[in-house]
Design an enzyme around this catalytic site. Structure first.
Site, PDB file in Angstrom:
ATOM      1  N   PRO A   1       0.447   8.529   6.476  1.00 45.12           N
ATOM      2  CG  PRO A   1      -1.328   7.091   6.073  1.00 45.12           C
ATOM      3  CD  PRO A   1      -0.571   8.220   5.460  1.00 45.12           C
TER       4      PRO A   1
ATOM      5  CE1 TYR B   1      -2.461  -4.022   8.534  1.00 40.75           C
ATOM      6  CE2 TYR B   1      -2.070  -2.219   6.999  1.00 40.75           C
ATOM      7  CZ  TYR B   1      -1.609  -3.080   7.988  1.00 40.75           C
ATOM      8  OH  TYR B   1      -0.314  -3.007   8.411  1.00 40.75           O
TER       9      TYR B   1
HETATM   10  C1  LIG Z   1       6.908   3.429  10.381  1.00 46.26           C
HETATM   11  C2  LIG Z   1       5.891   3.312   9.284  1.00 46.26           C
HETATM   12  C3  LIG Z   1       4.552   3.126   9.617  1.00 46.26           C
HETATM   13  C4  LIG Z   1       3.568   3.074   8.617  1.00 46.26           C
HETATM   14  N1  LIG Z   1       2.241   3.013   8.962  1.00 46.26           N
HETATM   15  C5  LIG Z   1       1.281   3.190   8.010  1.00 46.26           C
HETATM   16  C6  LIG Z   1      -0.075   3.412   8.358  1.00 46.26           C
HETATM   17  O1  LIG Z   1      -0.440   3.528   9.518  1.00 46.26           O
HETATM   18  N2  LIG Z   1      -0.968   3.536   7.345  1.00 46.26           N
HETATM   19  C7  LIG Z   1      -0.595   3.482   6.017  1.00 46.26           C
HETATM   20  O2  LIG Z   1      -1.436   3.596   5.145  1.00 46.26           O
HETATM   21  N3  LIG Z   1       0.695   3.315   5.679  1.00 46.26           N
HETATM   22  C8  LIG Z   1       1.635   3.202   6.635  1.00 46.26           C
HETATM   23  N4  LIG Z   1       2.950   3.139   6.284  1.00 46.26           N
HETATM   24  C9  LIG Z   1       3.315   3.283   4.863  1.00 46.26           C
HETATM   25  C10 LIG Z   1       3.605   4.763   4.559  1.00 46.26           C
HETATM   26  O3  LIG Z   1       2.465   5.577   4.779  1.00 46.26           O
HETATM   27  C11 LIG Z   1       4.093   4.932   3.127  1.00 46.26           C
HETATM   28  O4  LIG Z   1       3.063   4.549   2.259  1.00 46.26           O
HETATM   29  C12 LIG Z   1       5.345   4.085   2.847  1.00 46.26           C
HETATM   30  O5  LIG Z   1       6.295   4.237   3.879  1.00 46.26           O
HETATM   31  C13 LIG Z   1       5.988   4.481   1.525  1.00 46.26           C
HETATM   32  O6  LIG Z   1       6.284   5.857   1.528  1.00 46.26           O
HETATM   33  P1  LIG Z   1       7.790   6.408   1.809  1.00 46.26           P
HETATM   34  O7  LIG Z   1       8.705   5.737   0.824  1.00 46.26           O
HETATM   35  O8  LIG Z   1       7.671   7.890   1.586  1.00 46.26           O
HETATM   36  O9  LIG Z   1       8.151   6.058   3.224  1.00 46.26           O
HETATM   37  C14 LIG Z   1       3.945   3.152   7.262  1.00 46.26           C
HETATM   38  C15 LIG Z   1       5.302   3.270   6.941  1.00 46.26           C
HETATM   39  C16 LIG Z   1       6.263   3.384   7.928  1.00 46.26           C
HETATM   40  C17 LIG Z   1       7.695   3.590   7.532  1.00 46.26           C
END
Ligand SMILES: Cc1cc2nc3c(=O)[nH]c(=O)nc-3n(C[C@H](O)[C@H](O)[C@H](O)COP(=O)(O)O)c2cc1C
Length: 400
Positions: free
Chosen positions: A58, A217
């Site tokens: 997400p 949160y």
């Molecule tokens: C632009 C952006 C928005 C995010 N919004 C959410 C969110 O709405 N809910 C959530 O649980 N994590 C959110 N995250 C965290 C990501 O879901 C993920 O856990 C985090 O980016 C680490 O994974 P990655 O290294 O693959 O990006 C967000 C991350 C990014 C980059």
């Protein structure tokens, strides 16, 4: 309304459910016939079968209008529905207007919110190959904030800010507003708001529901001792601190059809001394499993403005592995997973049943297609793009 939470013990029926999930979830028992890839083997969560174990994490888009999805969501989620992932989890979607992080956050608290998401989900189902989940949330003390691109030099508070609330009147960081400590009436109202939003999510056509219980949160802030200093039944010991999120889980479970998968994103560690640990995550995941949840996603961090996490590849994998091993619930992990080999190894070595990727999908919205090519697996594509599949396009082999 839901009854108070009893002592945490896993009922016999949940053990059976958990065992069934484990059998479905074990990569060694459910390999796809056309591939040796564990990542590309199907997985069943309650009555929902995902074609593979790749999940789009997400990601807030800050592009809604009073919680209502916009054309950006139609484009963004429509694109990711054809990314090769088995499941796309839409961004944190707030159960009340004041539960948004920013003025641009998505919500499911009005008929307009529901209608707009129904259109987005129908679009994704019509044109895409992935299943679509919603992530229900409340921002708690991290609400009323600016959107990231507005620049934090302007301060943390949103223009036209609103009062926030949390388990205790402790701000998220030095330059954040102090939240109001929630009353019992607040707790009951928010619990019902989660259940109502879950019913809206069912009507909007989502395939699965996830609750955001991580990243500082509201629900995470109840579980962590760093943000919950209450001395009533919703604070104190871990059992007391879990009480409200477990009541929310129970209310959401009761509000949606039995076969619809429900999961939660939880915290593997707060990355702060005195905060939540992997052992706490095991207890919490087990209690959520006893409430009938079908999976957990193990993330970490963001409980305070100062909390720092290790930016190493797969930094949450050890916590997910511990939760999977010690509870048996289907487990997803996330965090700096970038390459197909890395994702494949996590599933093949039984460290998690699913992997979620966030930024890798923003960078490459066809990440799942490219992972399939790298791992010798098949992946569903829309017929309009079949001409670019490796079997039909020699150029697919020419990548640097
Ligand atoms: C632009 C952006 C928005 C995010 N919004 C959410 C969110 O709405 N809910 C959530 O649980 N994590 C959110 N995250 C965290 C990501 O879901 C993920 O856990 C985090 O980016 C680490 O994974 P990655 O290294 O693959 O990006 C967000 C991350 C990014 C980059």
């Amino acid at each position: 309304m839901v009854a108070a939470i009893p002592m945490i013990a896993r009922p016999a029926q949940s053990c059976v459910i958990a065992k069934q999930i484990c059998q479905h979830a074990n990569p060694s028992t459910s390999k796809s016939p056309n591939s040796m890839s564990a990542l590309f083997s199907p997985i069943r969560l309650a009555d929902l079968t995902l074609s593979n174990r790749i999940v789009v994490s997400p990601m807030c888009q800050y592009s809604a209008n009073d919680g209502v999805a916009s054309d950006w969501h139609l484009t963004h989620l429509g694109m990711l529905a054809n990314s090769g992932a088995g499941l796309v989890v839409a961004e944190m979607t707030d159960v009340e207007r004041r539960g948004r992080i920013s003025h641009g956050c998505l919500g499911l608290y009005s008929d307009d919110c529901e209608a707009a998401l129904e259109r987005v989900v129908a679009h994704c189902h019509r044109i895409g190959t992935a299943k679509i989940a919603v992530q229900l949330a409340h921002s708690g003390r991290k609400g009323s904030a600016r959107m990231p691109w507005e620049g934090r030099e302007l301060g943390t508070a949103a223009p036209d800010p609103w009062p926030t609330m949390a388990p205790s009147a402790i701000p998220f960081g030095a330059d954040w507003a102090t939240p109001r400590a929630m009353t019992i009436e607040d707790i009951e109202r928010i619990r019902e708001a989660f259940a109502a939003a879950a019913q809206r999510a069912v009507r909007a056509g989502f395939d699965a529901i996830e609750m955001h219980m991580a990243h500082g949160y509201l629900l995470h802030s109840f579980v962590s001792p760093l943000s919950n200093r209450r001395n009533d039944e919703y604070g104190g010991t871990l059992e007391g601190r879990m009480r409200f999120p477990l009541e929310v889980a129970r209310a959401v479970r009761a509000a949606v059809p039995e076969g619809m998968p429900i999961g939660a994103r939880i915290t593997g560690t707060d990355w702060v001394d005195g905060g939540l640990t992997g052992d706490d995550a095991v207890v919490f995941a087990g209690a959520l499993q006893a409430e009938g949840l079908d999976y957990v996603d193990v993330s970490s961090g963001a409980i305070t403005a100062e909390a720092q996490r290790a930016p190493t590849p797969g930094f949450n994998v050890p916590f997910a592995e511990q939760v999977k091993r010690e509870t048996g619930i289907a487990t997803r992990t996330v965090g700096l997973i970038a390459t197909p080999k890395q994702a494949e190894a996590i599933v093949a070595e039984d460290k998690a049943d699913m992997v979620a990727l966030g930024r890798a999908f923003l960078d490459d919205p066809h990440w799942g297609w490219h992972a399939a090519l790298a791992l010798g697996a098949d992946v569903a594509r829309p017929k309009q793009y079949l001409r670019a599949a490796p079997k039909m396009w020699p150029g697919a082999a020419y990548r640097d």
